[in-house]
Design an enzyme around this catalytic site. Structure first.
Site, PDB file in Angstrom:
ATOM      1  N   GLU A 127       0.758  -1.154  -0.027  1.00 32.85           N
ATOM      2  CA  GLU A 127      -0.085   0.101  -0.047  1.00 32.85           C
ATOM      3  C   GLU A 127       0.814   1.220  -0.023  1.00 32.85           C
ATOM      4  O   GLU A 127       0.984   2.095  -0.850  1.00 32.85           O
ATOM      5  CB  GLU A 127      -1.004  -0.037   1.124  1.00 32.85           C
ATOM      6  CG  GLU A 127      -0.356  -0.163   2.639  1.00 32.85           C
ATOM      7  CD  GLU A 127      -1.157  -0.122   3.672  1.00 32.85           C
ATOM      8  OE1 GLU A 127      -1.167  -1.002   4.549  1.00 32.85           O
ATOM      9  OE2 GLU A 127      -1.960   0.925   3.620  1.00 32.85           O
ATOM     10  N   ASP A 144      -9.623 -11.315   6.074  1.00 32.29           N
ATOM     11  CA  ASP A 144      -9.927 -12.738   6.767  1.00 32.29           C
ATOM     12  C   ASP A 144     -10.845 -12.651   7.831  1.00 32.29           C
ATOM     13  O   ASP A 144     -11.138 -11.533   8.547  1.00 32.29           O
ATOM     14  CB  ASP A 144      -8.469 -13.250   7.141  1.00 32.29           C
ATOM     15  CG  ASP A 144      -7.872 -12.684   8.046  1.00 32.29           C
ATOM     16  OD1 ASP A 144      -6.957 -11.728   7.578  1.00 32.29           O
ATOM     17  OD2 ASP A 144      -8.018 -12.905   9.230  1.00 32.29           O
TER      18      ASP A 144
HETATM   19  N1  ADE Z   1      -4.210  -8.787  10.209  1.00 31.05           N
HETATM   20  C1  ADE Z   1      -4.962  -9.398   9.023  1.00 31.05           C
HETATM   21  N2  ADE Z   1      -5.661 -10.550   9.380  1.00 31.05           N
HETATM   22  C2  ADE Z   1      -5.312 -10.714  10.781  1.00 31.05           C
HETATM   23  C3  ADE Z   1      -5.554 -11.706  11.902  1.00 31.05           C
HETATM   24  N3  ADE Z   1      -6.225 -12.676  11.489  1.00 31.05           N
HETATM   25  N4  ADE Z   1      -4.964 -11.437  12.996  1.00 31.05           N
HETATM   26  C4  ADE Z   1      -3.978 -10.655  13.198  1.00 31.05           C
HETATM   27  N5  ADE Z   1      -3.857  -9.482  12.390  1.00 31.05           N
HETATM   28  C5  ADE Z   1      -4.491  -9.449  11.214  1.00 31.05           C
END
Ligand code: ADE
Length: 250
Positions: free
Chosen positions: A13, A215
Site C-alpha cells: 500500500e 480474513d
Molecule cells: N491482520 C489481518 N488479519 C489478521 C488476523 N487474522 N490476526 C491478526 N492480524 C491480522
C-alpha cells in the site's frame, strides 16, 4: 497547513502511495524508510510500519518526534471478529484495545499500566473524515467495485467501532471466539493499531485508523489474508487515502 503522517501496515500500500507523491524523498531511520513529499499539495510523510506493536509504536513516535506530523492516519488489513463482517468490509476505529495486555493482579485485564485506560480513543473529527472518504470511495469507484464483484465478493460494508490489537496473528476459531466473548464490542483484530493509539494519546496527536477486512480470523485466515493482500488491499487503501486527500484538502 497540517503535515500528515501516513502509516501503512503493508509495504504494497505504501508503494502505491509513494508512487503518487510529488517531490518524494526518502530518509532512513531505525530500519524504516520515511518518504516525505506532497499528495495533491498536502505535505505528507509516508512509511511502512512493519508488523507488531513495538514496530508500530517506534514508527509512530519517529513520525511525531522527528518529522513533526500533526495528524496520523494508519491503514492496513484486519481479521474480522464480529459475525457481521465479511472480507472486503472497511472498519474505521473508534477505540483501540490491546487484547494481549494483562498485568493482573496488579491491575485489571487489558489496562495499560499507569494510564488507567483499557481503550484508547481515536480522534472523532479525523475519524469521521476518514469514514466519509471511505464512503465516498465506495460510492464513486465503480470500476474497483466491479472488479470485486467479478471476483465473487459482495458490496463492501463500512463500519465504525472498536478494534483490538495484539502481537498475534489470529487464525483459530477458538481464539477468535475467546476474544469476542471477553471483548464483545470489538469488530476486528490486527497487530498494531492500539500501540499507535497509545503513542498518539501520549503525544496529543490526532489519529485515525482504517482497516480493510482481509480474513475472518479463523482456520482459513492465513490463506485468505495472503490472497486478499496480494489482490486488493493496496488498491483499496490507496483509494481511501486518495479520497481523503481530495475531499479534505483540495
Ligand atoms: N491482520 C489481518 N488479519 C489478521 C488476523 N487474522 N490476526 C491478526 N492480524 C491480522
Amino acid at each position: 497547513m497540517k503535515k500528515m503522517g501516513l502509516m501503512g501496515a503493508m509495504p504494497e500500500e505504501m508503494e502505491q502511495i509513494v508512487a503518487g507523491m510529488e517531490q518524494a524523498e526518502v530518509q532512513v531511520h531505525g530500519n524504516r524508510k520515511y518518504y516525505t513529499g506532497y499528495l495533491k499539495g498536502v505535505p505528507v510523510v509516508a512509511v511502512f510500519s512493519r508488523w507488531g506493536k513495538v514496530a508500530a509504536a517506534t514508527t509512530a513516535t519517529t513520525l511525531i518526534e522527528l518529522f513533526g506530523v500533526n495528524e496520523l492516519v494508519f491503514t492496513g488489513v484486519a481479521g474480522g471478529v464480529s459475525a457481521c463482517l465479511s472480507v472486503g468490509d472497511i472498519v474505521v476505529a473508534e477505540r483501540l484495545i490491546q487484547h494481549d495486555m494483562d498485568a493482573r493482579p496488579l491491575m485489571p485485564r487489558y489496562e495499560v499500566p499507569l494510564t488507567g485506560k483499557q481503550f484508547f480513543a481515536t480522534d472523532t473529527a479525523l475519524s469521521k473524515r476518514v469514514f466519509d472518504a471511505s464512503a465516498g470511495m465506495l460510492r464513486q469507484e465503480a470500476g474497483f467495485l466491479q472488479q470485486l464483484r467479478e471476483n465473487g465478493m459482495g458490496r463492501p460494508g463500512l463500519y465504525s467501532g472498536d478494534i483490538a490489537s495484539g502481537d498475534q496473528f489470529i487464525g483459530s476459531t477458538l481464539v477468535k471466539e475467546a476474544i469476542r466473548d471477553r471483548l464483545p464490542t470489538v469488530l476486528c483484530v490486527e497487530m498494531e493499531g492500539a500501540a499507535v493509539a497509545q503513542v498518539c494519546h501520549d503525544f496529543g496527536v490526532p489519529l485515525a485508523v482504517v482497516r480493510v477486512i482481509s480474513d475472518t480470523a479463523d482456520e482459513s485466515s492465513h490463506e485468505l489474508a495472503i490472497q486478499f493482500v496480494d489482490r486488493y488491499a493496496a488498491r483499496y487503501l490507496h483509494l481511501i487515502i486518495e479520497h481523503y486527500i481530495t475531499e479534505n484538502h483540495t
